[in-house]
Design an enzyme around this catalytic site. Structure first.
Site, PDB file in Angstrom:
ATOM      1  N   GLU A   1      -7.976 -29.532 -23.245  1.00 13.67           N
ATOM      2  CA  GLU A   1      -8.426 -28.132 -23.177  1.00 13.67           C
ATOM      3  C   GLU A   1      -9.232 -27.758 -21.924  1.00 13.67           C
ATOM      4  O   GLU A   1     -10.245 -27.074 -22.013  1.00 13.67           O
ATOM      5  CB  GLU A   1      -9.213 -27.792 -24.445  1.00 13.67           C
ATOM      6  CG  GLU A   1      -8.367 -28.008 -25.698  1.00 13.67           C
ATOM      7  CD  GLU A   1      -9.047 -27.600 -27.003  1.00 13.67           C
ATOM      8  OE1 GLU A   1     -10.271 -27.362 -27.000  1.00 13.67           O
ATOM      9  OE2 GLU A   1      -8.348 -27.514 -28.025  1.00 13.67           O
TER      10      GLU A   1
ATOM     11  N   GLU B   1      -0.180 -31.321 -32.144  1.00 15.14           N
ATOM     12  CA  GLU B   1      -1.011 -30.914 -33.293  1.00 15.14           C
ATOM     13  C   GLU B   1      -0.307 -29.807 -34.080  1.00 15.14           C
ATOM     14  O   GLU B   1      -0.894 -28.787 -34.432  1.00 15.14           O
ATOM     15  CB  GLU B   1      -2.384 -30.422 -32.800  1.00 15.14           C
ATOM     16  CG  GLU B   1      -3.110 -31.428 -31.911  1.00 15.14           C
ATOM     17  CD  GLU B   1      -4.479 -30.971 -31.421  1.00 15.14           C
ATOM     18  OE1 GLU B   1      -5.008 -29.976 -31.948  1.00 15.14           O
ATOM     19  OE2 GLU B   1      -5.015 -31.620 -30.505  1.00 15.14           O
TER      20      GLU B   1
HETATM   21  C1  GLA Z   1      -8.149 -28.893 -31.269  1.00  8.78           C
HETATM   22  C2  GLA Z   1      -8.459 -30.344 -30.982  1.00  8.78           C
HETATM   23  C3  GLA Z   1      -8.289 -31.185 -32.204  1.00  8.78           C
HETATM   24  C4  GLA Z   1      -8.877 -30.540 -33.423  1.00  8.78           C
HETATM   25  C5  GLA Z   1      -8.290 -29.198 -33.607  1.00  8.78           C
HETATM   26  C6  GLA Z   1      -8.838 -28.558 -34.848  1.00  8.78           C
HETATM   27  O1  GLA Z   1      -6.823 -28.600 -31.311  1.00  8.78           O
HETATM   28  O2  GLA Z   1      -7.689 -30.901 -29.952  1.00  8.78           O
HETATM   29  O3  GLA Z   1      -8.929 -32.406 -32.004  1.00  8.78           O
HETATM   30  O4  GLA Z   1     -10.278 -30.470 -33.271  1.00  8.78           O
HETATM   31  O5  GLA Z   1      -8.669 -28.437 -32.477  1.00  8.78           O
HETATM   32  O6  GLA Z   1      -9.018 -29.436 -35.911  1.00  8.78           O
END
Ligand code: GLA
Length: 399
Positions: free
Chosen positions: A185, A291
């Protein structure tokens, strides 16, 4: 869902029965049992065709790995193991390997939970994604990283801290963790390429280059990933491409881009996603979908118009008693469309990981407000939802 008795166990049981027949029935029985054993050795003759549907990892075999983000304490939750080990071949710890958990203060590392997680995954033959080494947001970086006495930290000291951290963590799990989210990020949602942070203030973009170099030095065999959210969207995608190109031009070993893939129903950016897959192919890096989930209690308005809908949304919980079948079907169709796209780009995609095992464990039950959410392929009992079958079908009808 019912889990099948493995074929080897079935065959062993059948042979034991045949031997018992010999003992009971003498010579004639022995001849019969011999023939029976021969048939049992040849599954094609002995068994009807296997009607059991493939699991996710089987259906994706030869395309990409299927992973899942997991509770740090999975080792203490045996009820989750059958679903996990049947469907997935790769795991990411949800929180325990983040810098704020591993080195919250300058005076030492905390490896109790990560060690347990890694041991559990190894025992169950699951690949592990380390997540994450640098989370390039100030509120996700332990504050001590950015301070030196009563001064702001210098570039040299900050990079040395980062190096010590990466050497220690990557080195500890070398050979057991085979891919790392090296930086998470870092891209700005506003006008800049990089999000303003203590990292950028002290080091400019050099912290990115060094993070990948240090990780590669600590484990030359690991797949190194740059991970972010919304980075497939036009606008942020251009920043992503510039940053990855900059890393490559400066010799930094970045091997893959992580697309978090936290989508919302009816708003999946299919075109942008495909454009990003094409761009990754051109850049010569892999993609991991890191994710994945599809939120059905849409969260976008939480951030709209200066947050003016938040009081209203905080009480919004439309599917607390269950998700309507038509929503589940739309979700299934959209998951299928996603996996058809992923299958077409399997040459670029290394892994697709869901974020959490089943609906009851999703972070979207709490973020950004408390609600009963249904974003994954398995319901709160771990039973497959319509989206599960749709994904299996999409994977099995691969191009
Ligand atoms: C982001 C992070 C993850 C997690 C998600 C929410 O995507 O990369 O590690 O914290 O937020 O759970």
């Amino acid at each position: 869902m019912s889990w099948r008795v493995p074929r080897a166990v079935q065959l062993a049981k059948a042979k034991a029965k045949a031997v018992a027949t010999v003992l009971r029935t003498g010579v004639a029985g022995a001849v019969f049992a011999f023939v029976l054993c021969r048939l049992i050795q040849d599954p094609a003759q002995a068994d009807p065709p296997d009607a059991t549907p493939a699991t996710l990892k089987d259906a994706a075999h030869g395309l990409f790995d299927i992973g899942v983000g997991l509770s740090d304490r999975i080792a203490e939750h045996p009820a989750d193991w059958p679903l996990l080990t049947t469907q997935f071949n790769c795991v990411t710890p949800e929180n325990c390997m983040k810098p704020a958990a591993v080195q919250p203060t300058a005076d030492g590392f905390r490896f109790e939970l990560p060690d347990q997680f890694v041991a559990f995954a190894h025992e169950h033959k699951l690949r592990i994604v380390g997540h994450c080494l640098v989370w390039a947001k100030d509120d996700r970086t332990p504050p001590w990283f950015f301070r030196d006495g009563d001064q702001a930290v210098s570039k040299e000291v900050l990079l040395q801290r980062m190096k010590t951290y990466i050497d220690t963590v990557v080195g500890r799990y070398r050979g057991r963790i085979d891919s790392w989210d090296v930086v998470n990020e870092a891209l700005d949602d506003g006008p800049n390429d990089l999000r303003p942070s203590g990292w950028v203030t002290a080091c400019g973009d050099e912290f990115l280059v060094r993070a990948f170099e240090y990780a590669h030095a600590a484990d030359p065999d690991a797949l190194l990933i740059y991970n972010d959210y919304n980075n497939e969207l036009s606008g942020k995608r251009e920043k992503l491409i510039r940053v990855v190109r900059m890393l490559k031009d400066r010799g930094a070993p970045v091997h893959a881009i992580g697309l978090q893939g936290h989508y919302e129903l009816d708003q999946i950016p299919f075109k942008d996603l495909e454009a990003t897959l094409v761009a990754a192919r051109e850049l010569g890096v892999k993609i991991v979908v890191s994710e994945l989930d599809i939120d059905v209690v849409l969260r976008g308005r939480w951030w709209a118009d200066g947050g003016k809908y938040r009081d209203e949304l905080a009480k919004y919980d439309p599917y607390r008693d269950g998700c309507p079948p038509e929503i589940l079907q739309r979700q299934a169709d959209q998951y299928a469309q996603l996996f058809k796209l992923f299958a077409r780009y399997a040459d670029v995609i290394d892994r697709v990981s869901f974020w959490n095992l089943h609906d009851g464990q999703s972070w979207l039950n709490y973020f950004p407000w408390n609600r009963v959410n249904h974003p994954l392929l398995f319901d709160r009992q771990g039973k497959p939802k319509p989206a599960y079958g749709a994904v299996i079908d999409a994977l099995q009808s691969r191009p």
